[in-house]
Design a protein around this motif. Structure first.
Motif, PDB file in Angstrom:
ATOM      1  N   LEU A 324       0.168  -6.066   8.898  1.00 41.74           N
ATOM      2  CA  LEU A 324       1.493  -6.682   8.965  1.00 41.74           C
ATOM      3  C   LEU A 324       1.720  -7.107  10.417  1.00 41.74           C
ATOM      4  O   LEU A 324       1.760  -6.265  11.323  1.00 41.74           O
ATOM      5  N   VAL A 325       1.849  -8.406  10.625  1.00 40.36           N
ATOM      6  CA  VAL A 325       2.044  -8.915  11.987  1.00 40.36           C
ATOM      7  C   VAL A 325       3.514  -9.291  12.145  1.00 40.36           C
ATOM      8  O   VAL A 325       4.079  -9.965  11.280  1.00 40.36           O
ATOM      9  N   THR A 326       4.119  -8.827  13.219  1.00 39.19           N
ATOM     10  CA  THR A 326       5.514  -9.170  13.475  1.00 39.19           C
ATOM     11  C   THR A 326       5.617  -9.899  14.805  1.00 39.19           C
ATOM     12  O   THR A 326       5.108  -9.420  15.823  1.00 39.19           O
ATOM     13  N   ASN A 352      -6.107 -15.675   6.416  1.00 45.37           N
ATOM     14  CA  ASN A 352      -5.557 -15.723   5.071  1.00 45.37           C
ATOM     15  C   ASN A 352      -4.179 -15.071   5.114  1.00 45.37           C
ATOM     16  O   ASN A 352      -4.072 -13.853   5.240  1.00 45.37           O
ATOM     17  N   VAL A 353      -3.120 -15.870   5.038  1.00 42.43           N
ATOM     18  CA  VAL A 353      -1.759 -15.323   5.089  1.00 42.43           C
ATOM     19  C   VAL A 353      -1.332 -14.978   3.661  1.00 42.43           C
ATOM     20  O   VAL A 353      -1.222 -15.849   2.805  1.00 42.43           O
ATOM     21  N   LEU A 354      -1.121 -13.692   3.413  1.00 42.76           N
ATOM     22  CA  LEU A 354      -0.872 -13.227   2.049  1.00 42.76           C
ATOM     23  C   LEU A 354       0.601 -13.136   1.716  1.00 42.76           C
ATOM     24  O   LEU A 354       0.986 -13.094   0.551  1.00 42.76           O
ATOM     25  N   PHE A 355       1.433 -13.113   2.741  1.00 45.23           N
ATOM     26  CA  PHE A 355       2.817 -12.718   2.527  1.00 45.23           C
ATOM     27  C   PHE A 355       3.608 -13.115   3.767  1.00 45.23           C
ATOM     28  O   PHE A 355       3.143 -12.911   4.879  1.00 45.23           O
ATOM     29  N   VAL A 356       4.787 -13.701   3.570  1.00 45.90           N
ATOM     30  CA  VAL A 356       5.601 -14.107   4.723  1.00 45.90           C
ATOM     31  C   VAL A 356       7.057 -13.749   4.466  1.00 45.90           C
ATOM     32  O   VAL A 356       7.564 -14.007   3.374  1.00 45.90           O
ATOM     33  N   THR A 357       7.742 -13.174   5.447  1.00 41.78           N
ATOM     34  CA  THR A 357       9.198 -13.046   5.336  1.00 41.78           C
ATOM     35  C   THR A 357       9.830 -13.293   6.700  1.00 41.78           C
ATOM     36  O   THR A 357       9.203 -13.114   7.746  1.00 41.78           O
ATOM     37  N   ARG A 429      13.017   5.367  -7.104  1.00 42.54           N
ATOM     38  CA  ARG A 429      12.988   6.690  -7.749  1.00 42.54           C
ATOM     39  C   ARG A 429      11.744   7.478  -7.336  1.00 42.54           C
ATOM     40  O   ARG A 429      11.738   8.689  -7.297  1.00 42.54           O
ATOM     41  N   GLU A 430      10.685   6.779  -7.002  1.00 40.22           N
ATOM     42  CA  GLU A 430       9.435   7.426  -6.584  1.00 40.22           C
ATOM     43  C   GLU A 430       9.520   7.814  -5.097  1.00 40.22           C
ATOM     44  O   GLU A 430       8.599   8.421  -4.558  1.00 40.22           O
ATOM     45  N   GLY A 431      10.612   7.431  -4.449  1.00 35.75           N
ATOM     46  CA  GLY A 431      10.784   7.748  -3.025  1.00 35.75           C
ATOM     47  C   GLY A 431       9.929   6.877  -2.118  1.00 35.75           C
ATOM     48  O   GLY A 431       9.574   7.271  -1.001  1.00 35.75           O
ATOM     49  N   ILE A 432       9.583   5.689  -2.610  1.00 34.19           N
ATOM     50  CA  ILE A 432       8.731   4.801  -1.801  1.00 34.19           C
ATOM     51  C   ILE A 432       9.613   3.757  -1.126  1.00 34.19           C
ATOM     52  O   ILE A 432      10.350   3.022  -1.798  1.00 34.19           O
ATOM     53  N   SER A 433       9.555   3.700   0.198  1.00 32.63           N
ATOM     54  CA  SER A 433      10.412   2.709   0.845  1.00 32.63           C
ATOM     55  C   SER A 433       9.677   1.381   0.977  1.00 32.63           C
ATOM     56  O   SER A 433       8.460   1.325   1.175  1.00 32.63           O
ATOM     57  N   ILE A 434      10.460   0.323   0.824  1.00 34.91           N
ATOM     58  CA  ILE A 434       9.886  -1.021   0.813  1.00 34.91           C
ATOM     59  C   ILE A 434      10.066  -1.632   2.200  1.00 34.91           C
ATOM     60  O   ILE A 434      11.175  -1.699   2.722  1.00 34.91           O
ATOM     61  N   ILE A 435       8.962  -2.058   2.782  1.00 31.59           N
ATOM     62  CA  ILE A 435       9.013  -2.575   4.145  1.00 31.59           C
ATOM     63  C   ILE A 435       9.405  -4.053   4.146  1.00 31.59           C
ATOM     64  O   ILE A 435      10.138  -4.511   5.008  1.00 31.59           O
ATOM     65  N   ALA A 436       8.942  -4.809   3.171  1.00 37.22           N
ATOM     66  CA  ALA A 436       9.289  -6.241   3.078  1.00 37.22           C
ATOM     67  C   ALA A 436       9.075  -6.701   1.640  1.00 37.22           C
ATOM     68  O   ALA A 436       8.319  -6.087   0.892  1.00 37.22           O
ATOM     69  N   ILE A 437       9.780  -7.774   1.278  1.00 38.43           N
ATOM     70  CA  ILE A 437       9.743  -8.272  -0.111  1.00 38.43           C
ATOM     71  C   ILE A 437       9.510  -9.782  -0.096  1.00 38.43           C
ATOM     72  O   ILE A 437      10.052 -10.477   0.755  1.00 38.43           O
ATOM     73  N   ILE A 446       6.025 -11.116  -7.860  1.00 42.12           N
ATOM     74  CA  ILE A 446       6.942 -10.521  -6.890  1.00 42.12           C
ATOM     75  C   ILE A 446       6.082  -9.526  -6.123  1.00 42.12           C
ATOM     76  O   ILE A 446       5.402  -8.694  -6.730  1.00 42.12           O
ATOM     77  N   SER A 447       6.103  -9.634  -4.802  1.00 45.53           N
ATOM     78  CA  SER A 447       5.262  -8.704  -4.063  1.00 45.53           C
ATOM     79  C   SER A 447       6.072  -7.996  -2.997  1.00 45.53           C
ATOM     80  O   SER A 447       7.088  -8.511  -2.525  1.00 45.53           O
ATOM     81  N   CYS A 448       5.642  -6.790  -2.680  1.00 50.97           N
ATOM     82  CA  CYS A 448       6.316  -6.078  -1.601  1.00 50.97           C
ATOM     83  C   CYS A 448       5.309  -5.319  -0.747  1.00 50.97           C
ATOM     84  O   CYS A 448       4.204  -5.010  -1.192  1.00 50.97           O
ATOM     85  N   VAL A 449       5.712  -5.092   0.486  1.00 57.65           N
ATOM     86  CA  VAL A 449       4.866  -4.355   1.419  1.00 57.65           C
ATOM     87  C   VAL A 449       5.354  -2.911   1.436  1.00 57.65           C
ATOM     88  O   VAL A 449       6.559  -2.661   1.559  1.00 57.65           O
ATOM     89  N   VAL A 450       4.422  -1.978   1.244  1.00 50.36           N
ATOM     90  CA  VAL A 450       4.765  -0.556   1.319  1.00 50.36           C
ATOM     91  C   VAL A 450       3.803   0.121   2.291  1.00 50.36           C
ATOM     92  O   VAL A 450       2.813  -0.485   2.715  1.00 50.36           O
TER      93      VAL A 450
END
Ligand code: ADP
Ligand code: ASP
Ligand code: MG
Length: 469
Positions: A324-326, A352-357, A429-437, A446-450
């Motif tokens: 994850l590049v910021t 290869n850019v897989l995901f952008v927010t 509910r699984e207690g997993i925090s989502i870093i980006a969507i 729909i993809s998210c970064v965990v």
């Protein structure tokens, strides 16, 4: 030109030893009784990894293990040759050809060690050796079953650009060469066994299509020859609702669409190289994924139609080995060209850019790239933003490796309200925090970064939530 023809590709485990190679040859024989067949083969399982490892050792100047590695490769292929070819003269010829290829490998590795430099071009030449070793064995196994078969190096057929490590085919030239190189063999009843993964530039410099690229080789050749179908023979029954190594109860999907398969492959489903469907989608040629260990099973059909799933989500995928590049800092709010410059940098390194927010305040732009692209891309970004970094307008370019992308895929997700809500509810509910969507406007995914450590739990929780088992 359309003709009755089937291209079938055998992956590494499907040619993993003499028994597997014989099974593959039998599959080819059964198909060849009905129509002409082009076989495409991967390196024997584990070989490409070992070649890349050897190249890295050579780069570091560590030559002492190279000899034993080359001997292990010799042993592996000679053992397979012994198990497959009874005719002593033919076996000797194959063993001699294998020795010549290994001699070339030795020279490439010593050259690398001498220079202590591994260029992408040299890595392609080294990592592509495995397919050149396996193709003659598969052709010999087919011949041993009473058919005519010859190995063909794809460097003579598939012409690519010079982007080493992830080359793209130049289809007009590839079509010409497939017509002149393969069509006459097919007309004469010969089964060509083409090396997967490798190709060459128009000048003959060896290239590769990227890891897992033999799938892509198969559809490139299928498109070039106008085949009716491409069959990818592998070690699973077909495309499943999730990677069976992450979710053992994952279910077989009898049919999926090109779009769904492409999304799954893009987001890491190893069963298909990400570009596999590109050459065949426009022509609507079906691709089958089938199990070479259980050839009686029907497998998964990938076509334009696919088949819908009840709740919209059809399958899940996850990808690790990403970064994850910021690019961030309060100062970038006013920089109007920050996106353009960031993506000029990723484009220059062909990352290869897989995901952008991007957050609306523009304080941070984040994107996920493959780990292999990280070093070059971060260097390119630091260079692109050097003046702003010096003036503290851009405060940081961060690279976080501790992440994974989890994606839900399905054509029916479009127009099915509540999928994202259920997805994030289940992860919460699984207690997993989502870093980006991220969700594309096509709504196929729909993809998210965990966090990387939560990846498997996330996939399992979503598999249960969408009742995919
Ligand atoms: P090959 O050597 O035949 O190319 P790969 O190892 O590249 O085989 O791909 C097959 C593997 O892909 C399977 O063994 C499985 O673990 C993995 N895989 C990941 N996602 C999926 C999925 N959705 N369906 C089926 N297999 C998957
Ligand atoms: N042998 C190559 C790899 O391991 C290509 C392939 O198997 O498809 O990446
Ligand atoms: Mg593969």
């Amino acid at each position: 030109m359309k003709s009755s023809l089937c291209v079938m590709k055998f992956g590494g485990t499907s040619v993993g030893d003499a028994t597997c190679i014989r099974r593959a040859a039998e599959i080819v024989k059964a198909a060849a009784a009905k129509q002409p067949v082009v076989a495409v083969v991967s390196a024997m399982s584990g070989v490409t990894n070992r070649l890349i490892e050897a190249a890295r050792h050579a780069e570091a100047g560590e030559e002492k293990n190279l000899h034993s590695l080359i001997e292990a490769l010799r042993e592996q292929h000679e053992t397979a040759a012994k198990g497959l070819i009874n005719d002593a003269t033919k076996r000797k010829a194959i063993v001699a050809a294998c020795a010549a290829t290994l001699e070339e490998l030795t020279r490439l590795l010593h050259g690398t060690a001498l220079l202590r430099e591994l260029t992408p071009r040299a890595l392609d030449a080294i990592s592509g050796i495995g397919e050149r070793l396996s193709a003659p064995l598969v052709a010999a196994a087919i011949t041993a079953l009473g058919l005519q078969s010859e190995p063909v190096s794809a460097t003579e057929i598939i012409v690519t650009d010079a982007h080493h490590g992830r080359a793209e085919p130049l289809m007009p030239e590839t079509r010409k060469r497939a017509e002149s190189g393969l069509r006459p063999m097919l007309k004469n009843g010969i089964v060509p066994v083409v090396t997967g993964f490798i190709a060459a530039t128009a000048d003959g410099v060896p290239t590769t299509l990227g890891r897992g690229g033999s799938d892509y080789s198969a559809t490139i050749l299928g498109a070039a020859l106008g085949a009716d179908e491409t069959i990818i023979w592998t070690d699973v029954d077909g495309v499943k609702t999730a990677d069976p190594r992450l979710v053992p109860e994952a279910r077989m999907l009898p049919e999926i669409s090109y779009n769904e398969a492409a999304e799954l492959a893009y987001f890491g489903a190893k069963v298909l190289h990400p570009n596999t469907l590109r050459p065949v989608t426009a022509a609507g040629v079906p691709v089958w994924i089938r199990n070479s260990f259980e050839p009686e099973k029907p497998g998964t059909k990938i076509s334009a139609a696919g088949k819908s799933a009840r709740n919209g989500v059809k399958a899940l995928t996850a990808i690790r080995d990403v970064t994850l590049v910021t690019v961030g800092g309060p100062g970038i709010v006013g920089l109007t060209d920050v996106l353009a410059r960031s993506f000029a940098a990723t484009s220059a390194t062909r990352a290869n850019v897989l995901f952008v927010t991007q957050s609306s305040s523009q304080n941070d732009i984040c994107f996920v790239i493959e780990r292999a692209d990280e070093k070059r891309t971060v260097a390119a970004l630091n260079e692109a933003f050097a003046p702003e970094i010096a003036e503290h307008t851009v405060e940081h370019i961060l690279a976080d490796r501790n992440v994974a992308i989890v994606a839900a895929v399905g054509e029916n997700m479009r127009g099915t309200p509540g999928v994202a809500g259920r997805m994030f509810g289940a992860l919460g509910r699984e207690g997993i925090s989502i870093i980006a969507i991220a969700q594309g406007s096509s709504e196929f995914n729909i993809s998210c970064v965990v966090e990387a450590s939560a990846m498997q739990r996330a996939v399992r929780a979503l598999h249960a939530e969408f009742a995919l088992a």
